[in-house]
Design an enzyme around this catalytic site. Structure first.
Site, PDB file in Angstrom:
ATOM      1  N   HIS A 192      18.181 -15.764 -18.970  1.00  0.00           N
ATOM      2  CA  HIS A 192      17.096 -16.635 -18.520  1.00  0.00           C
ATOM      3  C   HIS A 192      17.233 -16.778 -17.006  1.00  0.00           C
ATOM      4  CE1 HIS A 192      14.027 -19.840 -18.990  1.00  0.00           C
ATOM      5  NE2 HIS A 192      14.586 -20.285 -17.874  1.00  0.00           N
ATOM      6  N   CYS A 193      16.229 -16.286 -16.295  1.00  0.00           N
ATOM      7  CA  CYS A 193      16.301 -16.280 -14.836  1.00  0.00           C
ATOM      8  C   CYS A 193      15.650 -17.538 -14.280  1.00  0.00           C
ATOM      9  CB  CYS A 193      15.594 -15.042 -14.285  1.00  0.00           C
ATOM     10  SG  CYS A 193      15.648 -14.940 -12.475  1.00  0.00           S
ATOM     11  N   PRO A 194      16.397 -18.389 -13.580  1.00  0.00           N
ATOM     12  CA  PRO A 194      15.789 -19.612 -13.031  1.00  0.00           C
ATOM     13  C   PRO A 194      14.842 -19.334 -11.875  1.00  0.00           C
ATOM     14  CG  PRO A 194      18.076 -19.399 -12.310  1.00  0.00           C
ATOM     15  CD  PRO A 194      17.845 -18.315 -13.309  1.00  0.00           C
ATOM     16  N   GLY A 198      11.645 -18.465 -13.691  1.00  0.00           N
ATOM     17  CA  GLY A 198      11.276 -19.480 -14.662  1.00  0.00           C
ATOM     18  C   GLY A 198      10.927 -18.928 -16.020  1.00  0.00           C
TER      19      GLY A 198
END
Length: 398
Positions: A182-184, A187
């Site tokens: 999950h890439c912040p 998003g």
């Protein structure tokens, strides 16, 4: 824009028993946020997308105003205009890849409405016991992938066995095919359906940093040659170039490092999750088919269609709301986990004070207490009075 919770309807519709006709995204049980009527699906941290866009557009705008505009005078035959046009086109390309990565279904597997049928029977009960044997779901199954055995786990939230390479994202609350991470910064989860766009975005951001970095130095060298000063004095005359050189130098280590790392993952057919979890560097990778086939799988195969139609018209039955003992409200249509199903189907048992000649009240009290707790969660308001009266009777028995 809709997040987890659908819009509230009037009480008249619920009390009258009318069926609501709504879109699928309005009843979505994950943590995703939808735009334009379910056409774009983002993760719960969608605001980080705007931060990433600012980090791309702001330095490009500064370059165009303070550096690129001056290069128009130093390069004849419209070469300076070409430099600016390439930069702007490349920026639009990078932002488009960012939105393509964060605004699409990454490969979400739809949840089951009920758990699968149990396959094994609980053999822990003693012979002659009055309890009915319970069928239990195995937590892990084994499947064959390219001649090798791979273990797949059961997901309690989605009530399904995850396919190979699938994992449940705790942030988006969905099971995602070929889950990478999950890439912040975008998003969104990175999975089967957006990994290609994610890699293209990271690599294009790397090239964009190198482009701005290089032409800032070109402008400083032009000043040095035209005014016959040292390179350091030339840099002092263009402070915007100094800031951009430092900024792009720091960013290129981040996005450039990600580009190199994912090139390695693609060449070995690994995901970020698998690389840190299973350490395929030291064990045999069942998905590795060779460098050429691995790259072909990522870049030259068609992206499978989404398993979810977020704009599909669905019917939502009226919900009966019950009051909990604490005064709140619970939904009577809450999905039941396997333990809930078992507790609902189990009949109440009497306490046997002389079982095996000993007092065995603690385990029975715990099971009854947990049973009432689950009933409160599933049945709603009717379980509040039932739980209170039964527990009072239990105290009198004790």
């Amino acid at each position: 824009m809709y997040g987890v919770h659908p819009p509230k309807k009037s009480d008249e519709d619920v009390d009258g028993g009318k069926t609501e006709v709504i879109r699928a995204y309005q009843t979505w049980k994950g943590s995703n946020i939808f735009f334009l009527g379910g056409r774009f699906v983002f993760g719960p941290d969608v605001r980080s997308v705007f931060l990433s866009m600012f980090l791309i557009i702001a330095p490009v705008a500064a370059f165009c105003v303070f550096v690129g505009r001056k290069l128009l005078d130093h390069f004849p035959n419209h070469l300076g205009i070409l430099i600016m046009a390439i930069l702007i086109a490349f920026t639009i390309y990078s932002v488009s890849l960012l939105l393509s990565t964060s605004g699409r279904d990454p490969g979400i597997i739809p949840r089951n409405t009920h758990p699968p049928e149990p396959e094994t029977m609980d053999q822990t009960l003693e012979v002659g016991s009055s309890q009915t044997p319970q069928l239990r779901l195995p937590r892990i199954k084994e499947v064959a992938v390219n001649g090798m055995i791979v273990k797949v786990k059961y997901c309690d939230t989605c009530m399904l066995y995850r396919p190979p390479r699938c994992s449940h994202c705790s942030i988006c609350d969905n099971c995602v095919e070929r889950f990478d991470h999950h890439c912040p910064w975008v998003g969104q989860c990175i999975g089967l359906r957006n990994y290609r766009f994610f890699f293209m975005f990271v690599s294009s951001a790397t090239l964009l940093c190198i482009y701005v970095f290089a032409f800032c130095w070109v402008y400083a060298i032009k000043i040095m040659n035209s005014e016959d000063v040292s390179i350091w004095r030339a840099l002092i005359k263009t402070p915007a170039s100094i800031v951009l050189i430092i900024y792009t130098f720091i960013c290129v280590w981040f996005v450039g490092g990600l580009t190199v790392f994912h090139l390695y993952l693609i060449s070995t057919n690994q995901s970020t999750y698998e690389n840190f979890r299973y350490r395929y560097d030291w064990t045999e990778n069942p998905y590795n088919r060779g460098v050429f086939e691995n790259f072909k799988e990522v870049f030259w195969t068609s992206i499978p269609p989404s398993k979810n139609d977020f704009r599909a018209v669905v019917e939502r039955e009226p919900e009966i709301m019950g009051r909990t003992p604490r005064g709140g409200f619970v939904n009577s249509h809450v999905e039941k986990t396997p333990s809930d199903v078992e507790m609902v189907n189990r009949k109440p048992e009497r306490f046997d004070r002389r079982r095996s000649g000993s007092w065995e009240l603690a385990s029975d009290i715990g099971s009854v207490g947990s049973g009432f707790g689950d009933s409160n969660r599933i049945i709603g308001g009717s379980s509040g009075s039932l739980g209170g009266g039964s527990l009072a009777g239990l105290n009198r028995q004790l």
